[in-house]
Design an enzyme around this catalytic site. Structure first.
Site, PDB file in Angstrom:
ATOM      1  CE  LYS A 193      -7.123  -3.789   5.105  1.00 37.96           C
ATOM      2  NZ  LYS A 193      -5.759  -4.015   5.406  1.00 37.96           N
TER       3      LYS A 193
ATOM      4  CG  HIS B 273      -7.234  -2.929   9.964  1.00 34.48           C
ATOM      5  ND1 HIS B 273      -5.945  -2.444  10.065  1.00 34.48           N
ATOM      6  CD2 HIS B 273      -7.157  -3.982   9.127  1.00 34.48           C
ATOM      7  CE1 HIS B 273      -5.136  -3.182   9.325  1.00 34.48           C
ATOM      8  NE2 HIS B 273      -5.842  -4.126   8.747  1.00 34.48           N
TER       9      HIS B 273
ATOM     10  CE1 TYR C 152       1.152  -6.492  -2.680  1.00 31.69           C
ATOM     11  CE2 TYR C 152      -0.036  -4.697  -1.642  1.00 31.69           C
ATOM     12  CZ  TYR C 152       0.558  -5.939  -1.570  1.00 31.69           C
ATOM     13  OH  TYR C 152       0.529  -6.631  -0.387  1.00 31.69           O
TER      14      TYR C 152
ATOM     15  NE  ARG D 119      -2.300  -1.189   3.620  1.00 30.47           N
ATOM     16  CZ  ARG D 119      -1.786  -0.385   4.526  1.00 30.47           C
ATOM     17  NH1 ARG D 119      -1.891   0.933   4.396  1.00 30.47           N
ATOM     18  NH2 ARG D 119      -1.191  -0.854   5.597  1.00 30.47           N
TER      19      ARG D 119
ATOM     20  NE  ARG E 297       0.073  -8.525   2.570  1.00 32.39           N
ATOM     21  CZ  ARG E 297      -0.493  -8.156   3.712  1.00 32.39           C
ATOM     22  NH1 ARG E 297      -1.600  -8.729   4.121  1.00 32.39           N
ATOM     23  NH2 ARG E 297       0.056  -7.220   4.455  1.00 32.39           N
TER      24      ARG E 297
ATOM     25  CB  SER F 295      -0.772  -3.412   7.962  1.00 31.57           C
ATOM     26  OG  SER F 295      -1.932  -2.700   7.606  1.00 31.57           O
TER      27      SER F 295
ATOM     28  CB  CYS G 112       0.575  -5.901  14.076  1.00 34.49           C
ATOM     29  SG  CYS G 112       1.730  -4.580  13.658  1.00 34.49           S
TER      30      CYS G 112
ATOM     31  CG  ASP H  75      -7.410  -7.169   6.870  1.00 31.52           C
ATOM     32  OD1 ASP H  75      -6.458  -6.948   7.642  1.00 31.52           O
ATOM     33  OD2 ASP H  75      -7.641  -6.466   5.871  1.00 31.52           O
TER      34      ASP H  75
HETATM   35  P1  GTP Z   1      -2.326  -7.584   7.471  1.00 30.37           P
HETATM   36  O1  GTP Z   1      -2.795  -8.658   6.559  1.00 30.37           O
HETATM   37  O2  GTP Z   1      -1.265  -6.734   6.869  1.00 30.37           O
HETATM   38  O3  GTP Z   1      -3.431  -6.756   8.031  1.00 30.37           O
HETATM   39  O4  GTP Z   1      -1.502  -8.307   8.673  1.00 30.37           O
HETATM   40  P2  GTP Z   1      -1.981  -9.152   9.958  1.00 30.37           P
HETATM   41  O5  GTP Z   1      -2.316  -8.227  11.077  1.00 30.37           O
HETATM   42  O6  GTP Z   1      -2.991 -10.153   9.578  1.00 30.37           O
HETATM   43  O7  GTP Z   1      -0.613  -9.882  10.396  1.00 30.37           O
HETATM   44  P3  GTP Z   1      -0.190 -11.419  10.288  1.00 30.37           P
HETATM   45  O8  GTP Z   1      -1.004 -12.314  11.169  1.00 30.37           O
HETATM   46  O9  GTP Z   1      -0.104 -11.794   8.867  1.00 30.37           O
HETATM   47  O10 GTP Z   1       1.276 -11.362  10.906  1.00 30.37           O
HETATM   48  C1  GTP Z   1       2.270 -10.532  10.390  1.00 30.37           C
HETATM   49  C2  GTP Z   1       3.632 -10.937  10.888  1.00 30.37           C
HETATM   50  O11 GTP Z   1       3.661 -10.938  12.305  1.00 30.37           O
HETATM   51  C3  GTP Z   1       4.042 -12.328  10.433  1.00 30.37           C
HETATM   52  O12 GTP Z   1       5.379 -12.299  10.021  1.00 30.37           O
HETATM   53  C4  GTP Z   1       3.878 -13.170  11.655  1.00 30.37           C
HETATM   54  O13 GTP Z   1       4.770 -14.248  11.678  1.00 30.37           O
HETATM   55  C5  GTP Z   1       4.146 -12.188  12.797  1.00 30.37           C
HETATM   56  N1  GTP Z   1       3.370 -12.550  13.997  1.00 30.37           N
HETATM   57  C6  GTP Z   1       2.045 -12.822  14.064  1.00 30.37           C
HETATM   58  N2  GTP Z   1       1.676 -13.161  15.320  1.00 30.37           N
HETATM   59  C7  GTP Z   1       2.792 -13.107  16.080  1.00 30.37           C
HETATM   60  C8  GTP Z   1       3.064 -13.342  17.476  1.00 30.37           C
HETATM   61  O14 GTP Z   1       2.190 -13.685  18.271  1.00 30.37           O
HETATM   62  N3  GTP Z   1       4.353 -13.165  17.883  1.00 30.37           N
HETATM   63  C9  GTP Z   1       5.342 -12.778  17.008  1.00 30.37           C
HETATM   64  N4  GTP Z   1       6.556 -12.637  17.506  1.00 30.37           N
HETATM   65  N5  GTP Z   1       5.129 -12.562  15.695  1.00 30.37           N
HETATM   66  C10 GTP Z   1       3.872 -12.717  15.239  1.00 30.37           C
HETATM   67  C1  SPV Z   2      -2.978  -4.395   5.336  1.00 27.45           C
HETATM   68  O1  SPV Z   2      -2.000  -3.750   4.928  1.00 27.45           O
HETATM   69  O2  SPV Z   2      -3.543  -4.152   6.424  1.00 27.45           O
HETATM   70  C2  SPV Z   2      -3.478  -5.546   4.558  1.00 27.45           C
HETATM   71  C3  SPV Z   2      -2.935  -5.757   3.226  1.00 27.45           C
HETATM   72  O3  SPV Z   2      -4.354  -6.253   5.006  1.00 27.45           O
HETATM   73  S1  SPV Z   2      -3.598  -4.696   2.059  1.00 27.45           S
HETATM   74  O4  SPV Z   2      -4.754  -5.335   1.448  1.00 27.45           O
HETATM   75  O5  SPV Z   2      -2.547  -4.474   1.060  1.00 27.45           O
HETATM   76  O6  SPV Z   2      -4.011  -3.460   2.669  1.00 27.45           O
HETATM   77 MN    MN Z   3      -4.949  -5.590   7.112  1.00 27.20          MN
END
Ligand code: GTP
Ligand code: SPV
Ligand code: MN
Length: 590
Positions: free
Chosen positions: A204, A224, A195, A67, A374, A246, A248, A275
């Site tokens: 989003k 979110h 992208y 993004r 992704r 994002s 996290c 999400d």
């Molecule tokens: P978006 O799709 O961007 O909104 O991201 P998201 O909030 O769904 O994050 P996602 O669950 O994909 O995790 C993102 C990164 O954080 C990955 O590299 C995970 O491995 C890492 N991660 C997720 N949960 C944990 C956790 O409990 N501890 C740690 N240390 N890392 C974590």
């Molecule tokens: C985020 O960035 O929070 C995502 C991926 O879930 S995107 O769809 O690119 O915004």
């Molecule tokens: Mn997201």
């Protein structure tokens, strides 16, 4: 044909001048034909169909991998509507500028008309969008992420109540890249990107930026947030929504597999969404949440058999991978953190030959997959998808969790003292930036409710809208804050995270049920260390106490940061939040 849709298509075609227009109906035959076409032009690569049936790989341009917040605009009549945290353009000026960029941009290309529903088609909570795009990749992703079907036209009838989205790849020119939302006109215009989040307009752009504005006007919320069901051994399921910025941990928490002893007792996690949550007050006065999406656009790196087996399983069929590594040994995919066997023969996300020994000009190892690579996977693939996933009424929320990436300061978990205090806690969220957005990574910034890049109107009004839920519901969920990312002096994460986050959810649910006590601190209620179950972990009670510690000096400087952040909002900042800040400062001074 709905005459408003017809008009939108005709006007957009007159502007962008495509060679032809194709009406998408979401049928298997149409999807298959588009996959074939995309493979014939090199836009997509067909993966090993025995190991990954119906799976494909796509690489975006090297300058187009996340993004772009700096090029994302809320376009309204008045600047005040967009507020101090959004980029703003006056909407007539934005239309004028964009029209020049779109003019003739689809010459020699096909325009696809995608009818989609956010939420189950026909449900009273669902909303309809029409996305026009010149990208097959976008069509195929939208067919996974949303409900694409010609039935959408039946649900729409002769109404003009749909969100108009116009996407053109144009030249993928960064300087002319714009992601513009017009919340007052239910319109989205995205140009010069190919992208994910920039171009899958249901996600989003619609389900957060436009929908948050609609929710403000209509008395509901677009957030979110992941949504999960936590089933207890007695069969009762509690629902939790959680907002993390994002990359996290939303997808990971939404699909977590509880530790062994929890599984043995009969605890289960059911995924409703990973999400986005649309939240409304139900007839019984409780908050109900639906996931408007139909798939997961998840971060690939770090996803593995141990960290998130459910996400990995979700990617085994019908999935599109974006910017991961192409494993040429068996025509599959790979990314950092998938396993300890990187392919010996591969192509990296940029399309260059890659081996585990590949280094750049400075001798540094080259990443095989982009950190924001992704997978786009159908929600139905998820082994733990909730039976309530399609429930048009949504699920009743027992708890709301906020959280971010903080190496220090924020404890593992704490509970707000009231709804107002909970909204305050959401409003002061801060987190280290990640690869999900272009720009520096690892910089702490304020990201209220994880909505900084996604709130489609003035964030001061958004805070007031959150506070106002108190006037709409007398059965609001409790609000908590978590932080999985505290680090030790060597920069290593202290808390094991992932499946072990169940231990924190367990405490949260017990608090909701009034089953455990807590310690009142300056910032809220923190667990007594002995109430977080650490049986079977490498962590001892002293380490846990460290994770739960509230350092007053750090929080004093945090309060200064909040004060500074709050000044941005001027008189749009609700008095209630100012009072919350004053009471935090008073607590810290005690
Ligand atoms: P978006 O799709 O961007 O909104 O991201 P998201 O909030 O769904 O994050 P996602 O669950 O994909 O995790 C993102 C990164 O954080 C990955 O590299 C995970 O491995 C890492 N991660 C997720 N949960 C944990 C956790 O409990 N501890 C740690 N240390 N890392 C974590
Ligand atoms: C985020 O960035 O929070 C995502 C991926 O879930 S995107 O769809 O690119 O915004
Ligand atoms: Mn997201």
């Amino acid at each position: 044909m709905n005459k408003y849709v017809e008009k939108f298509v005709n006007e957009s075609a007159a502007l962008t001048k495509p060679d032809k227009i194709v009406w998408i109906d979401g049928s298997k035959e149409q999807i298959e034909a588009l996959r074939k076409e995309a493979c014939s032009t090199g836009e997509m690569i067909k993966l090993n169909q025995e190991l990954l049936p119906d799976c494909y790989l796509h690489r975006t341009a090297v300058n187009d991998v996340a993004r772009v917040e700096g090029r994302t605009f809320i376009c309204t009549e008045k600047k005040e509507t967009a507020g101090p945290t959004n980029n703003w353009m006056q909407k007539d000026e934005a239309y004028k500028m964009l029209k020049e960029i779109y003019d003739g941009s689809m010459k020699g290309r096909t325009m696809y008309v995608i009818p989609y529903s956010m939420g189950a088609i026909g449900s009273k909570f669902s909303k309809i969008g029409i996305e026009l795009t010149d990208s097959i990749y976008v069509v195929l992703n939208m067919c996974i992420m949303t409900r694409v079907s010609s039935k959408v036209y039946d649900a729409l009838g002769d109404s003009d109540d749909f969100v108009k989205g116009l996407h053109a790849k144009a030249d993928i020119d960064e300087e002319k890249r714009y992601i513009c939302q017009f919340p007052e006109d239910n319109t989205i215009m995205s140009v010069n990107s190919g992208y994910g989040g920039n171009v899958l307009l249901g996600k989003k752009c619609f389900a957060l930026r436009i929908a948050s504005y609609q929710g403000w006007q209509q008395g509901w919320m677009a957030e979110h947030m992941l949504i999960l069901g936590l089933e207890k051994p007695n069969g009762e399921t509690k629902y939790i929504a959680a907002a993390f910025p994002s990359a996290c941990g939303k997808t990971n928490l939404a699909m977590l597999i509880p530790p062994k002893e929890y599984l043995e007792k009969g605890y289960k996690i059911h995924t409703v969404g990973d999400d986005i949550a649309w939240i409304r007050v139900g007839a019984d006065g409780r908050l109900y949440a639906i996931n408007p999406e139909n798939g997961f656009f998840g971060v690939a790196p770090g996803t593995n058999e141990k960290s998130n087996p459910n996400a990995l399983a979700s990617t085994k069929k019908g999935t599109i991978f974006t910017n991961v590594c192409h494993n040429l040994e068996n025509n599959t995919v790979w990314w950092e953190g998938l396993d300890k066997n990187p392919p010996k023969k591969a192509v990296d996300w940029k399309g260059n030959p890659w081996t585990p020994d590949t280094v750049d000009a400075d001798g540094k190892p080259v990443k095989a997959a982009h950190p924001n690579s992704r997978f786009t996977a159908p929600a139905v693939n998820c082994p733990c998808i909730s039976s309530e996933f399609e429930n048009p009424e949504g699920v009743p929320l027992d708890a709301i969790i906020f959280g971010g990436r903080r190496a220090k300061t924020t404890p593992l978990v704490y509970e707000s003292k009231s709804w107002e205090n909970g909204v305050f806690i959401g409003s002061i969220m801060a987190s280290e930036t990640t690869a999900a957005a272009a720009g520096a990574v690892g910089v702490v910034r304020r990201d209220p409710m994880a909505m900084l890049p996604f709130c489609g109107y003035n964030m001061g009004d958004y805070f007031a809208h959150w506070l106002d839920m108190k006037n709409k519901s007398d059965k609001l969920p409790k609000i908590f804050n978590v932080n999985w990312f505290r680090t030790d002096e060597n920069g290593h994460f202290i808390w094991p995270g992932f499946g072990d986050n169940m231990r924190v959810l367990d405490w949260i649910i017990k608090r909701c049920e009034g089953a455990v006590d807590a310690d009142e601190t300056a910032i809220g209620f923190v667990p007594k260390a002995e109430d977080i179950n650490i049986d079977g972990l490498d962590i001892n009670i002293e380490t846990l106490k460290g994770l739960l510690d509230v350092d007053k000096d750090m929080w004093k400087s945090e309060a200064e940061g909040i004060e500074e952040f709050y000044t941005k909002f001027g008189d749009k900042l609700p008095e209630t939040l100012r009072a919350e800040l004053e009471s935090l400062k008073a607590n810290l001074a005690k």
